[in-house]
Design a protein around this motif. Structure first.
Motif, PDB file in Angstrom:
ATOM      1  N   ARG A 112       0.818  -0.925  -0.086  1.00  0.00           N
ATOM      2  CA  ARG A 112       0.201  -0.220  -0.193  1.00  0.00           C
ATOM      3  C   ARG A 112       0.565   1.696   0.358  1.00  0.00           C
ATOM      4  NH1 ARG A 112      -5.298   0.698   0.858  1.00  0.00           N
ATOM      5  NH2 ARG A 112      -5.079  -1.098   2.386  1.00  0.00           N
ATOM      6  N   ALA A 113       1.653   0.888   0.856  1.00  0.00           N
ATOM      7  CA  ALA A 113       3.273   2.233   0.708  1.00  0.00           C
ATOM      8  C   ALA A 113       3.855   2.459  -0.219  1.00  0.00           C
ATOM      9  CB  ALA A 113       3.680   2.594   1.571  1.00  0.00           C
ATOM     10  N   TYR A 114       3.972   1.294  -0.631  1.00  0.00           N
ATOM     11  CA  TYR A 114       4.889   1.315  -2.387  1.00  0.00           C
ATOM     12  C   TYR A 114       3.944   2.281  -2.458  1.00  0.00           C
ATOM     13  CZ  TYR A 114       7.046  -0.566  -6.267  1.00  0.00           C
ATOM     14  OH  TYR A 114       7.490  -1.116  -8.020  1.00  0.00           O
ATOM     15  N   LEU A 115       2.470   1.905  -3.710  1.00  0.00           N
ATOM     16  CA  LEU A 115       1.883   1.808  -4.220  1.00  0.00           C
ATOM     17  C   LEU A 115       1.559   3.450  -4.161  1.00  0.00           C
ATOM     18  CD1 LEU A 115      -0.812  -1.240  -4.613  1.00  0.00           C
ATOM     19  CD2 LEU A 115       0.491  -0.065  -6.485  1.00  0.00           C
ATOM     20  N   ASP A 116       1.430   4.156  -2.861  1.00  0.00           N
ATOM     21  CA  ASP A 116       1.150   5.532  -2.788  1.00  0.00           C
ATOM     22  C   ASP A 116       2.401   6.570  -3.019  1.00  0.00           C
ATOM     23  OD1 ASP A 116      -0.452   7.937  -0.900  1.00  0.00           O
ATOM     24  OD2 ASP A 116       0.866   8.414   0.043  1.00  0.00           O
ATOM     25  N   ARG A 117       3.496   5.969  -3.240  1.00  0.00           N
ATOM     26  CA  ARG A 117       4.439   6.778  -3.676  1.00  0.00           C
ATOM     27  C   ARG A 117       4.680   6.228  -5.372  1.00  0.00           C
ATOM     28  NH1 ARG A 117       8.518   9.294  -5.660  1.00  0.00           N
ATOM     29  NH2 ARG A 117      10.284   9.567  -4.689  1.00  0.00           N
ATOM     30  N   TRP A 118       4.683   5.253  -5.842  1.00  0.00           N
ATOM     31  CA  TRP A 118       5.336   4.760  -7.036  1.00  0.00           C
ATOM     32  C   TRP A 118       4.097   4.496  -8.275  1.00  0.00           C
ATOM     33  CZ3 TRP A 118       9.748   6.306  -8.131  1.00  0.00           C
ATOM     34  CH2 TRP A 118      10.616   6.356  -7.398  1.00  0.00           C
ATOM     35  N   GLY A 119       2.831   4.710  -7.162  1.00  0.00           N
ATOM     36  CA  GLY A 119       1.694   4.047  -8.136  1.00  0.00           C
ATOM     37  C   GLY A 119       1.545   4.741  -9.859  1.00  0.00           C
ATOM     38  N   TRP A 120       1.685   6.090  -9.542  1.00  0.00           N
ATOM     39  CA  TRP A 120       1.782   6.761 -11.108  1.00  0.00           C
ATOM     40  C   TRP A 120       2.885   6.060 -12.070  1.00  0.00           C
ATOM     41  CZ3 TRP A 120       6.393   8.050 -13.071  1.00  0.00           C
ATOM     42  CH2 TRP A 120       7.564   8.341 -11.809  1.00  0.00           C
ATOM     43  N   GLU A 121       3.475   4.789 -11.517  1.00  0.00           N
ATOM     44  CA  GLU A 121       4.618   4.452 -12.431  1.00  0.00           C
ATOM     45  C   GLU A 121       4.562   3.013 -12.487  1.00  0.00           C
ATOM     46  OE1 GLU A 121       9.060   3.410 -12.922  1.00  0.00           O
ATOM     47  OE2 GLU A 121       8.626   4.534 -10.994  1.00  0.00           O
ATOM     48  N   ILE A 129      -5.615  -2.518  -8.780  1.00  0.00           N
ATOM     49  CA  ILE A 129      -4.808  -2.190  -7.038  1.00  0.00           C
ATOM     50  C   ILE A 129      -4.231  -0.837  -7.261  1.00  0.00           C
ATOM     51  CG2 ILE A 129      -4.231  -3.157  -5.094  1.00  0.00           C
ATOM     52  CD1 ILE A 129      -6.632  -4.841  -5.825  1.00  0.00           C
ATOM     53  N   THR A 130      -5.092  -0.087  -6.700  1.00  0.00           N
ATOM     54  CA  THR A 130      -4.096   1.441  -5.944  1.00  0.00           C
ATOM     55  C   THR A 130      -4.175   1.212  -4.489  1.00  0.00           C
ATOM     56  OG1 THR A 130      -6.089   2.114  -5.266  1.00  0.00           O
ATOM     57  CG2 THR A 130      -5.730   2.266  -7.870  1.00  0.00           C
ATOM     58  N   ALA A 131      -2.892   2.385  -4.105  1.00  0.00           N
ATOM     59  CA  ALA A 131      -2.817   2.805  -2.913  1.00  0.00           C
ATOM     60  C   ALA A 131      -4.817   3.036  -2.163  1.00  0.00           C
ATOM     61  CB  ALA A 131      -2.348   3.980  -2.527  1.00  0.00           C
ATOM     62  N   LYS A 132      -5.078   2.653  -3.172  1.00  0.00           N
ATOM     63  CA  LYS A 132      -6.656   3.671  -2.242  1.00  0.00           C
ATOM     64  C   LYS A 132      -7.401   2.205  -1.476  1.00  0.00           C
ATOM     65  CE  LYS A 132      -6.413   8.036  -2.605  1.00  0.00           C
ATOM     66  NZ  LYS A 132      -6.553   9.250  -3.103  1.00  0.00           N
ATOM     67  N   SER A 133      -7.118   0.986  -2.733  1.00  0.00           N
ATOM     68  CA  SER A 133      -7.791  -0.173  -3.107  1.00  0.00           C
ATOM     69  C   SER A 133      -8.124  -0.805  -1.176  1.00  0.00           C
ATOM     70  CB  SER A 133      -7.649  -1.407  -3.600  1.00  0.00           C
ATOM     71  OG  SER A 133      -6.950  -1.172  -4.606  1.00  0.00           O
ATOM     72  N   THR A 134      -9.071  -1.329  -0.774  1.00  0.00           N
ATOM     73  CA  THR A 134      -9.384  -2.198  -0.063  1.00  0.00           C
ATOM     74  C   THR A 134      -8.984  -3.226   1.030  1.00  0.00           C
ATOM     75  OG1 THR A 134     -10.185  -4.468  -0.470  1.00  0.00           O
ATOM     76  CG2 THR A 134     -12.203  -2.070  -0.750  1.00  0.00           C
ATOM     77  N   ASP A 135      -8.351  -3.502   1.950  1.00  0.00           N
ATOM     78  CA  ASP A 135      -7.705  -4.599   2.701  1.00  0.00           C
ATOM     79  C   ASP A 135      -7.575  -5.507   2.099  1.00  0.00           C
ATOM     80  OD1 ASP A 135      -5.855  -2.031   4.269  1.00  0.00           O
ATOM     81  OD2 ASP A 135      -7.663  -3.541   6.027  1.00  0.00           O
ATOM     82  N   ALA A 136      -8.834  -6.159   2.086  1.00  0.00           N
ATOM     83  CA  ALA A 136      -8.612  -7.038   1.598  1.00  0.00           C
ATOM     84  C   ALA A 136      -8.317  -7.762   0.102  1.00  0.00           C
ATOM     85  CB  ALA A 136     -10.523  -7.419   1.274  1.00  0.00           C
ATOM     86  N   ALA A 137      -8.791  -6.159  -1.253  1.00  0.00           N
ATOM     87  CA  ALA A 137      -8.010  -6.405  -3.070  1.00  0.00           C
ATOM     88  C   ALA A 137      -6.951  -5.987  -2.006  1.00  0.00           C
ATOM     89  CB  ALA A 137      -9.267  -5.131  -3.337  1.00  0.00           C
ATOM     90  N   LEU A 138      -6.356  -5.770  -1.743  1.00  0.00           N
ATOM     91  CA  LEU A 138      -4.972  -6.036  -1.791  1.00  0.00           C
ATOM     92  C   LEU A 138      -4.382  -7.116  -0.925  1.00  0.00           C
ATOM     93  CD1 LEU A 138      -3.656  -2.111  -0.425  1.00  0.00           C
ATOM     94  CD2 LEU A 138      -2.624  -3.263  -2.111  1.00  0.00           C
TER      95      LEU A 138
END
Length: 154
Positions: A112-121, A129-138
């Motif tokens: 989740r933290a990785y996607l928050d930082r690097w998700g654009w890439e 799946i994105t940083a804002k996805s649910t815990d279940a999806a992650l």
């Protein structure tokens, strides 16, 4: 009932991303880090030769990790055998050991933290799946994206 074979998730890069990775690796090798990128070298499990790939080392709660956005790639398979490698930015080479994170609950927080930082890439490799996805999806995505805790050798 026959068992279904499930190949580990891996998304190969297209021609554009292969060229971009080559350019980003060249830049890191020559001392230019783009937003924290580095060139990683890991010994090939079959060839024994050092294989190079650009990576986004990610720090979470003071610890550095490598996340495989594309899944169970060649560098992941090599890292599992080699147990470490080198990170390079220009002349600065840092040797590290790596331990794969097996616990998906722990991986979820890092991803989740990785996607928050690097998700654009890298969001394109996470199948929606994105940083804002649910815990279940992650959690459901974690088996497809290996994570390694790296310890820089002093």
């Amino acid at each position: 009932m026959p068992q279904q074979s499930h190949s580990p998730y891996y998304r190969q890069g297209n021609a554009f991303t292969v060229r971009m990775n080559s350019a980003i690796g060249w830049l890191a090798r020559h001392g230019f880090s783009l937003l924290g990128t580095a060139e990683m070298s890991v010994r090939g499990r079959k060839s024994g030769q050092m294989q190079r790939i650009p990576v986004n080392p990610h720090t979470y709660e003071g610890v550095q990790y490598l996340v495989s956005a594309r899944g169970h790639s060649q560098w992941v398979r090599n890292m599992r055998v080699a147990g470490g490698g080198e990170l390079r930015v220009g002349r600065k080479v840092r040797t590290f050991t790596a331990q794969e994170i097996a616990d998906d609950e722990q991986k979820m927080l890092i991803v989740r933290a990785y996607l928050d930082r690097w998700g654009w890439e890298v969001n394109q490799y996470f199948q929606g799946i994105t940083a804002k996805s649910t815990d279940a999806a992650l959690l459901a995505a974690c088996p497809d994206h290996p994570v390694f805790r790296i310890s820089i050798e002093r």
